[in-house]
Design a protein around this motif. Structure first.
Motif, PDB file in Angstrom:
ATOM      1  N   ALA A  62       0.788  -1.204   0.124  1.00  0.00           N
ATOM      2  CA  ALA A  62      -0.025  -0.054  -0.030  1.00  0.00           C
ATOM      3  C   ALA A  62       0.867   1.184  -0.118  1.00  0.00           C
ATOM      4  N   ALA A  66       0.666   3.335  -3.592  1.00  0.00           N
ATOM      5  CA  ALA A  66      -0.355   4.346  -3.470  1.00  0.00           C
ATOM      6  C   ALA A  66       0.439   5.686  -2.668  1.00  0.00           C
ATOM      7  N   CYS A 156      -2.345  -5.158  -4.496  1.00  0.00           N
ATOM      8  CA  CYS A 156      -2.124  -3.887  -3.852  1.00  0.00           C
ATOM      9  C   CYS A 156      -1.980  -2.809  -5.053  1.00  0.00           C
ATOM     10  N   ALA A 159      -5.561  -2.113  -6.356  1.00  0.00           N
ATOM     11  CA  ALA A 159      -6.262  -1.307  -5.572  1.00  0.00           C
ATOM     12  C   ALA A 159      -5.841   0.041  -5.386  1.00  0.00           C
ATOM     13  N   ALA A 160      -4.475   0.283  -5.585  1.00  0.00           N
ATOM     14  CA  ALA A 160      -4.010   1.625  -5.588  1.00  0.00           C
ATOM     15  C   ALA A 160      -4.290   2.498  -7.050  1.00  0.00           C
ATOM     16  N   THR A 163      -8.211   3.449  -6.379  1.00  0.00           N
ATOM     17  CA  THR A 163      -8.731   4.144  -5.221  1.00  0.00           C
ATOM     18  C   THR A 163      -7.820   5.224  -4.897  1.00  0.00           C
ATOM     19  N   ARG A 164      -6.373   5.476  -5.319  1.00  0.00           N
ATOM     20  CA  ARG A 164      -5.459   6.461  -5.013  1.00  0.00           C
ATOM     21  C   ARG A 164      -5.406   6.816  -3.709  1.00  0.00           C
ATOM     22  N   SER A 165      -5.651   5.757  -2.833  1.00  0.00           N
ATOM     23  CA  SER A 165      -5.499   5.865  -1.278  1.00  0.00           C
ATOM     24  C   SER A 165      -4.786   4.798  -0.983  1.00  0.00           C
ATOM     25  N   ILE A 166      -4.042   5.184   0.209  1.00  0.00           N
ATOM     26  CA  ILE A 166      -3.303   4.258   0.951  1.00  0.00           C
ATOM     27  C   ILE A 166      -4.275   3.366   2.000  1.00  0.00           C
ATOM     28  N   THR A 169      -6.430   1.082  -0.214  1.00  0.00           N
ATOM     29  CA  THR A 169      -5.552   0.043  -0.694  1.00  0.00           C
ATOM     30  C   THR A 169      -5.284  -1.107   0.318  1.00  0.00           C
ATOM     31  N   ALA A 173      -7.073  -4.744  -0.207  1.00  0.00           N
ATOM     32  CA  ALA A 173      -6.179  -6.007  -0.318  1.00  0.00           C
ATOM     33  C   ALA A 173      -6.400  -6.904   1.034  1.00  0.00           C
TER      34      ALA A 173
END
Length: 177
Positions: A62, A66, A156, A159-160, A163-166, A169, A173
């Motif tokens: 993450a 991200a 990961c 998902a990153a 969503t562009r968010s740690i 993400t 995951a």
């Protein structure tokens, strides 16, 4: 990055050595011990499938995938290199670090086996298979452990990008795994 990639091998070494010491304190501890380096190493590489280890790898993935979205530095590096190039480089970095984590766990398993044999006075038990079969088992075990942790990285990365968010993400995951 310490918690994501280095903590699992260190914890495997410390907890494995502690287990061997506790086994020595039991009445049959020394009698039940044996030194089979292949079995200990394969068992240690299997920790890549442990949910706690995967959770730590998700944390690292993450941050790697991200992290630029959090600080919006991706806008300054995207014109210089394409997004595919950037994500490929991040996947290579994650693959290298996670491979070192798996190899560290394998090394910790081998050290725990040697420590347990020395502490408990165990005899050396050579694998009952040939050297070629032992090398083949080790290679297949290593490859399967690598693929398992790289799947975490791919999840990961997807998902990153989505969503562009740690935090998102991490959560996606974790829930999927």
């Amino acid at each position: 990055m310490f918690w994501a990639f280095l903590f699992a091998p260190i914890a495997a070494l410390v907890l494995g050595a502690g287990t061997e010491i506790l086994a020595r304190l039991t009445p049959l501890g020394g009698a039940l011990s044996r030194f089979d380096p292949l079995a200990y190493t394969l068992r240690a590489m299997a920790t890549s499938g442990n949910l706690f280890v995967e959770l730590l790898l998700i944390l690292g993935g993450a941050v790697i995938f991200a992290g630029e979205y959090r600080w919006e530095t991706w806008r300054s590096i995207a014109p210089r290199a394409g997004r595919v190039t950037i994500m490929t480089a991040k996947m290579v970095a994650f693959a290298a670090f996670s491979a070192l984590c798996v190899l560290g766990c394998a090394g910790a398993g081998l050290l725990v086996a040697a420590f347990g044999a020395a502490a408990n006075g165990a005899r050396f038990d050579a694998p009952i298979v040939s050297a070629t079969a032992a090398l083949f088992s080790f290679t297949i075990g290593l490859l399967s452990a690598f693929l398992q942790v790289w799947l975490v990285g791919a999840l990961c990365a997807a998902a990153a990008v989505a969503t562009r968010s740690i935090l998102a993400t991490f959560m996606i995951a974790f829930v999927v795994l």
